[in-house]
Scaffold this active site. Structure first.
Site, PDB file in Angstrom:
ATOM      1  CD  GLU A   1      67.252  21.286   2.579  1.00  0.00           C
ATOM      2  OE1 GLU A   1      67.979  20.361   2.172  1.00  0.00           O
ATOM      3  OE2 GLU A   1      66.023  21.338   2.362  1.00  0.00           O
TER       4      GLU A   1
ATOM      5  CB  ALA B   1      66.906  20.485  -5.834  1.00  0.00           C
TER       6      ALA B   1
ATOM      7  N   GLY C   1      62.756   5.026  -1.300  1.00  0.00           N
ATOM      8  CA  GLY C   1      63.302   3.963  -2.134  1.00  0.00           C
ATOM      9  C   GLY C   1      64.042   4.463  -3.359  1.00  0.00           C
TER      10      GLY C   1
ATOM     11  CG  ASP D   1      63.517  16.736   0.758  1.00  0.00           C
ATOM     12  OD1 ASP D   1      63.232  17.892   1.112  1.00  0.00           O
ATOM     13  OD2 ASP D   1      64.418  16.488  -0.063  1.00  0.00           O
TER      14      ASP D   1
ATOM     15  N   GLY E   1      63.477  16.902  -4.191  1.00  0.00           N
ATOM     16  CA  GLY E   1      62.558  16.516  -3.135  1.00  0.00           C
ATOM     17  C   GLY E   1      61.900  15.185  -3.434  1.00  0.00           C
TER      18      GLY E   1
END
Length: 306
Positions: free
Chosen positions: A84, A97, A207, A232, A269
């Protein structure tokens, strides 16, 4: 889709106190993380290495490869790696991040270095299409059978379409890696949703990254068959409140299990397990079959849409 007895998670940065992006990751620590993942019902993951300077990313990829060779448990659990970055949009909000200073334009030579360090285990590369001139890196990776995902991106609709033509097959954790405030209509979330019949879209179902009511809207619009749930997860996942790391960053996790940067400006994350994400999906009215599909999509499925 291949039958799975456990969860499949295409984006795991660490688990149970083990940070895959730490320097000096040992085979023993990698083994510990994989034992914990198995304990929590996860059958298969892509170990995820995030943006840093290229040599550091290569060292971290090599550590995953080496640890996987030594630990049979790690070999069985880690199906491959997800790289990533570092070809991400470095603008505030979009970079998320990831270390802004290490973000850079896409380059096939740099990508080759990363792939070599990953020892043939690379399954997904996340990049920002607007940082890939002529979509050369996207096309090159796709030709090698590697799934290319857009992410941490503010690509225009035309840039997304161009990337898809070059082999883009996925979007990484939609609704995240973007500013908290966006233009009302023409924004990266709406652009990607409009193309959901052409790419897979992953979401973090904790959530917090996407409120569950909004996640239900997105899943309804895109169609379950076009979506994937990823955790993640960072080193805090499977544990509880406390102070953790991702690469060189310090992360604070409170009683709500939401990981924040030290300055409280953005999430870093997730600390939520796939079991909890399963509960979240069922709570918004998804069927067991739909939930199982979202949590058990193997990386081979991504290649089917190229």
């Amino acid at each position: 889709m291949k039958e799975q007895s456990g969860y499949v998670d295409l984006q795991v940065n660490g688990y149970a106190g083990v940070d895959f992006n730490s320097d000096g990751l040992t085979a023993e620590r990698l083994h510990e993380a994989c034992v914990a993942l198995r304990r929590d019902g996860v059958e298969s993951i892509l170990a995820t290495i995030i943006t840093d300077d290229v040599d550091t990313m290569c060292d971290r990829l090599s550590a995953i490869v080496a640890g996987r060779l030594i630990s049979e448990n790690a070999k069985q659990t880690i199906a491959g790696v997800h790289i990533e970055g570092p070809f991400l949009n470095r603008n505030p909000g979009y970079i998320g991040a990831h270390p802004q200073s290490a973000a850079r334009p896409a380059d096939c030579g740099v990508m080759q270095q990363l792939l070599e360090a990953a020892g043939g285990l690379t399954k997904i590369v996340t990049l920002a299409p607007e940082c890939d001139a002529g979509f050369k890196t996207t096309r090159w990776l796709s030709e090698q059978g590697i799934a290319v995902a857009a992410g941490h991106s503010n690509a225009t609709l035309d840039e997304l379409r161009g990337a898809i033509d070059a082999g883009l097959s996925m979007f990484t954790h939609l609704g995240n890696g973007c500013p908290a405030e966006l233009p009302r209509h023409d924004n990266i979330v709406q652009r990607v949703l409009s193309l959901s019949d052409q790419i897979k879209i992953s979401f973090i179902a904790d959530g917090a990254h996407v409120p569950l009511f909004a996640l239900k809207n997105y899943l309804d619009l895109a169609g379950i068959e076009n979506c994937i749930v990823v955790s993640d997860a960072i080193s805090a996942a499977g544990l509880g409140p406390g102070r953790y790391t991702l690469g060189g960053q310090t992360i604070e996790v409170g009683d709500d299990l939401i990981p924040w940067s030290a300055d409280q400006t953005h999430f870093v994350g997730s600390a939520t397990t796939m079991r909890r994400m399963e509960e979240n999906l069922l709570s918004i009215g998804l069927s067991r079959e739909e939930t199982d599909f979202l949590l058990r999509v193997g990386p081979e499925t991504l290649l089917d849409i190229n």
